[in-house]
Write a protein that holds these residues in place. Structure first.
Motif, PDB file in Angstrom:
ATOM      1  N   SER A  15       0.824  -1.208   0.000  1.00 25.19           N
ATOM      2  CA  SER A  15       0.000   0.000   0.000  1.00 25.19           C
ATOM      3  C   SER A  15       0.859   1.259   0.000  1.00 25.19           C
ATOM      4  O   SER A  15       2.013   1.250   0.441  1.00 25.19           O
ATOM      5  N   ALA A  16       0.273   2.348  -0.469  1.00 24.97           N
ATOM      6  CA  ALA A  16       0.998   3.609  -0.620  1.00 24.97           C
ATOM      7  C   ALA A  16       1.472   4.171   0.715  1.00 24.97           C
ATOM      8  O   ALA A  16       2.480   4.872   0.765  1.00 24.97           O
ATOM      9  N   ASP A  17       0.788   3.852   1.804  1.00 24.14           N
ATOM     10  CA  ASP A  17       1.216   4.383   3.095  1.00 24.14           C
ATOM     11  C   ASP A  17       2.474   3.687   3.629  1.00 24.14           C
ATOM     12  O   ASP A  17       2.981   4.041   4.682  1.00 24.14           O
ATOM     13  N   GLN A  18       3.015   2.741   2.876  1.00 26.23           N
ATOM     14  CA  GLN A  18       4.244   2.044   3.251  1.00 26.23           C
ATOM     15  C   GLN A  18       5.462   2.559   2.474  1.00 26.23           C
ATOM     16  O   GLN A  18       6.465   1.869   2.359  1.00 26.23           O
ATOM     17  N   GLN A  19       5.393   3.776   1.983  1.00 22.07           N
ATOM     18  CA  GLN A  19       6.484   4.331   1.179  1.00 22.07           C
ATOM     19  C   GLN A  19       7.806   4.316   1.928  1.00 22.07           C
ATOM     20  O   GLN A  19       8.853   4.004   1.356  1.00 22.07           O
TER      21      GLN A  19
END
Length: 64
Positions: free
Chosen positions: A13-17
């Motif tokens: 997911s994008a919040d795991q950048q």
């Protein structure tokens, strides 16, 4: 035979950048410790629920 090292790193997911950035750094460091250089870094953000990896398939010489 000449080898080309491509590092593939992914998160779901994008919040795991931040996790993805750390993953890239660890993979590159590991490759460098082996005396090799990374020619390309491929990153992907997305669920692996369906098992499809368009990014990897497009670069793989074994892709069907």
């Amino acid at each position: 035979m000449s080898w080309r090292v491509v590092a593939y790193c992914r998160v779901s997911s994008a919040d795991q950048q931040a996790d993805l950035d750390r993953q890239v750094a660890r993979v590159v460091a590991g490759v460098n410790r082996q005396g090799l250089a990374v020619a390309e870094i491929v990153t992907e953000v997305g669920s692996g629920l369906n098992g499809r990896r368009r990014t990897v398939s497009a670069r793989s010489p074994r892709a069907a």
